[in-house]
Design an enzyme around this catalytic site. Structure first.
Site, PDB file in Angstrom:
ATOM      1  N   ARG A  60       0.817  -1.215   0.000  1.00 54.51           N
ATOM      2  CA  ARG A  60       0.000   0.000   0.000  1.00 54.51           C
ATOM      3  C   ARG A  60       0.855   1.271   0.000  1.00 54.51           C
ATOM      4  NH1 ARG A  60      -3.211   2.613   4.311  1.00 54.51           N
ATOM      5  NH2 ARG A  60      -5.116   3.475   3.414  1.00 54.51           N
ATOM      6  N   HIS A  64       0.296   4.441  -2.471  1.00 57.00           N
ATOM      7  CA  HIS A  64       0.034   5.783  -1.960  1.00 57.00           C
ATOM      8  C   HIS A  64       1.165   6.744  -2.268  1.00 57.00           C
ATOM      9  CE1 HIS A  64      -3.546   5.112   0.979  1.00 57.00           C
ATOM     10  NE2 HIS A  64      -3.610   4.285  -0.059  1.00 57.00           N
ATOM     11  N   ASP A  65       2.323   6.223  -2.554  1.00 58.95           N
ATOM     12  CA  ASP A  65       3.435   7.060  -3.010  1.00 58.95           C
ATOM     13  C   ASP A  65       3.225   7.457  -4.469  1.00 58.95           C
ATOM     14  OD1 ASP A  65       5.971   8.354  -2.941  1.00 58.95           O
ATOM     15  OD2 ASP A  65       6.894   6.585  -3.858  1.00 58.95           O
ATOM     16  N   VAL A  68       0.442  10.220  -5.731  1.00 57.56           N
ATOM     17  CA  VAL A  68       0.479  11.635  -5.355  1.00 57.56           C
ATOM     18  C   VAL A  68       1.107  12.482  -6.465  1.00 57.56           C
ATOM     19  CG1 VAL A  68       1.319  13.306  -3.663  1.00 57.56           C
ATOM     20  CG2 VAL A  68       0.453  11.088  -2.923  1.00 57.56           C
ATOM     21  N   ASP A  72       8.168   8.481  -5.918  1.00 55.06           N
ATOM     22  CA  ASP A  72       9.395   9.203  -5.546  1.00 55.06           C
ATOM     23  C   ASP A  72       9.645   9.230  -4.039  1.00 55.06           C
ATOM     24  OD1 ASP A  72       7.402  10.902  -4.692  1.00 55.06           O
ATOM     25  OD2 ASP A  72       7.950  12.578  -5.982  1.00 55.06           O
ATOM     26  N   SER A  74       7.914  10.335  -1.662  1.00 53.58           N
ATOM     27  CA  SER A  74       7.460  11.526  -0.928  1.00 53.58           C
ATOM     28  C   SER A  74       6.651  11.136   0.301  1.00 53.58           C
ATOM     29  CB  SER A  74       6.634  12.435  -1.845  1.00 53.58           C
ATOM     30  OG  SER A  74       5.492  11.765  -2.337  1.00 53.58           O
ATOM     31  N   ASN A  92      -3.816   8.562   4.683  1.00 53.03           N
ATOM     32  CA  ASN A  92      -2.655   7.976   5.370  1.00 53.03           C
ATOM     33  C   ASN A  92      -2.704   8.054   6.893  1.00 53.03           C
ATOM     34  OD1 ASN A  92      -1.436   7.328   2.899  1.00 53.03           O
ATOM     35  ND2 ASN A  92      -0.418   9.317   2.765  1.00 53.03           N
ATOM     36  N   HIS A 191      -6.338  -5.843  -2.740  1.00 49.31           N
ATOM     37  CA  HIS A 191      -7.159  -5.968  -1.534  1.00 49.31           C
ATOM     38  C   HIS A 191      -7.473  -7.424  -1.200  1.00 49.31           C
ATOM     39  CE1 HIS A 191      -8.757  -1.535  -1.550  1.00 49.31           C
ATOM     40  NE2 HIS A 191      -7.474  -1.633  -1.236  1.00 49.31           N
ATOM     41  N   THR A 192      -6.804  -8.331  -1.866  1.00 45.77           N
ATOM     42  CA  THR A 192      -6.882  -9.741  -1.480  1.00 45.77           C
ATOM     43  C   THR A 192      -6.121  -9.993  -0.182  1.00 45.77           C
ATOM     44  OG1 THR A 192      -6.414 -12.007  -2.195  1.00 45.77           O
ATOM     45  CG2 THR A 192      -4.859 -10.346  -2.883  1.00 45.77           C
ATOM     46  N   ASP A 251      -4.339 -14.068  -3.631  1.00 45.73           N
ATOM     47  CA  ASP A 251      -5.000 -14.948  -4.592  1.00 45.73           C
ATOM     48  C   ASP A 251      -6.156 -14.193  -5.240  1.00 45.73           C
ATOM     49  OD1 ASP A 251      -7.013 -14.880  -2.676  1.00 45.73           O
ATOM     50  OD2 ASP A 251      -6.534 -16.862  -1.856  1.00 45.73           O
TER      51      ASP A 251
END
Length: 325
Positions: A60, A64-65, A68, A72, A74, A92, A191-192, A251
């Site tokens: 994740r 989320h990096d 944005v 990089d 951040s 976050n 999201h498995t 899976d």
């Protein structure tokens, strides 16, 4: 003759680009830090063995990096001076985790190959390793990213897809990053593994569209179980498996859950209920795990290649939490 000359020129350009590090390639550290991938894998394996949830957390962080500005690192920057950390953004805050694992990996890499491997590349490799360790596909990670000199709190708040966003809003956020509807469905399959907080799906249980009624696209027996630990008020941070069938195994159960109306987040279930094209992809991935794995790997590489900082832009941070002084 002309065609031969053009081919030679293209080859020379590719060689020069490779030498200057102006684009990403899996062999980027083969000479400068040949043990880099092994070091990352070792620490990820230890962290996941200690806490299974960490695999999803590291995966994740990379998402989320990248969403944005670009991939990089951040997201790793703490508050300091002119930097307002992305860690305080809505997506976050009390949610993004795994920073200590990244710190450990970086410290080991600095000892082995000082100021060589970027924090952004650590996140990309750790995301792949987390996927593999939990039973998912592997892929060659293009490398050579540089670390940012700044963070963007507003970008984190605005660009990362949210659990309650509409289908069109999420798809638009993907498209703004050069990702398409196939990537949307395949990358959602992450999201498995992992968990979600009560606060991220509570409205589906009690007041889905402001009419005091639950979301009827959620299986009501499943919803009843969720209400036991996700009350109408309080318990915001209570955790629930995103995939209750095989919560720590990478899976295709996630897609089977969507068909059974057991997608935990609204942003998950809408893949099956609000668009014919994504519904077909969900059915295909539910029926064919290998097909999902192949597309997930392709989409992860594509996401990791979002307008990367390379060459001499940015820097290679010594400590991932702060810009070099």
């Amino acid at each position: 003759m002309a065609r031969t000359s053009i081919t030679l020129i293209m080859v020379l350009i590719s060689i020069l680009a490779l030498a200057n590090g102006s684009y990403l390639h899996p062999q980027f550290y083969d000479r400068s830090c040949p043990q880099a991938k092994d070091i990352v894998r070792s620490f990820v394996a230890k962290a996941v063995a200690k806490e299974a949830r960490m695999a999803a957390s590291l995966l994740r962080l990379h998402f989320h990096d990248c969403f944005v500005k670009r991939c990089d690192a951040s997201i790793l920057l703490d508050n300091s001076g002119s930097i307002i950390s992305e860690k305080g953004s809505v997506p976050n805050r009390n949610s993004a985790r795994g920073f200590e694992v990244v710190d450990q990996i970086k410290a080991a890499l600095e000892k082995a190959c000082p100021q060589t491997v970027s924090c952004a590349d650590i996140l990309a490799i750790a995301a792949r390793d987390s996927t593999v360790i939990t039973g998912g596909p592997s892929w060659e990670v293009p490398l050579g990213r540089r670390d940012s000199l700044s963070a963007s709190l507003s970008g984190s708040n605005q660009n990362i897809p949210a659990p309650n966003n509409t289908f069109q809003t999420i798809l638009t956020k993907f498209k703004l990053k050069g990702l398409d509807i196939v990537d949307f469905v395949a990358l959602s399959g992450s999201h498995t593994i992992g968990n979600a907080r009560c606060t991220s799906f509570r409205q589906r249980l009690y007041n889905n569209i402001g009419n005091g009624q639950p979301d009827l696209t959620l299986d009501q027996s499943y919803a009843a179980k969720l209400r036991q630990n996700c009350p109408r008020s309080g318990g915001d941070q209570n955790l629930f498996f995103l995939d209750p069938v095989s919560p720590t195994k990478f899976d295709n159960s996630y897609y089977k859950n969507l068909i059974a109306k057991k997608g935990l987040l609204s942003s998950d279930e809408i893949l099956f209920t609000q668009n014919q094209q994504t519904m077909e992809f969900v059915k295909q991935y539910a029926a064919n795990q290998e097909l999902f794995f192949q597309q997930f790997a392709k989409s992860m590489v594509k996401m990791g290649n979002i307008t990367p900082s390379t060459g001499k832009s940015g820097q290679i941070r010594k400590i991932c939490r702060k810009v070099n002084s």
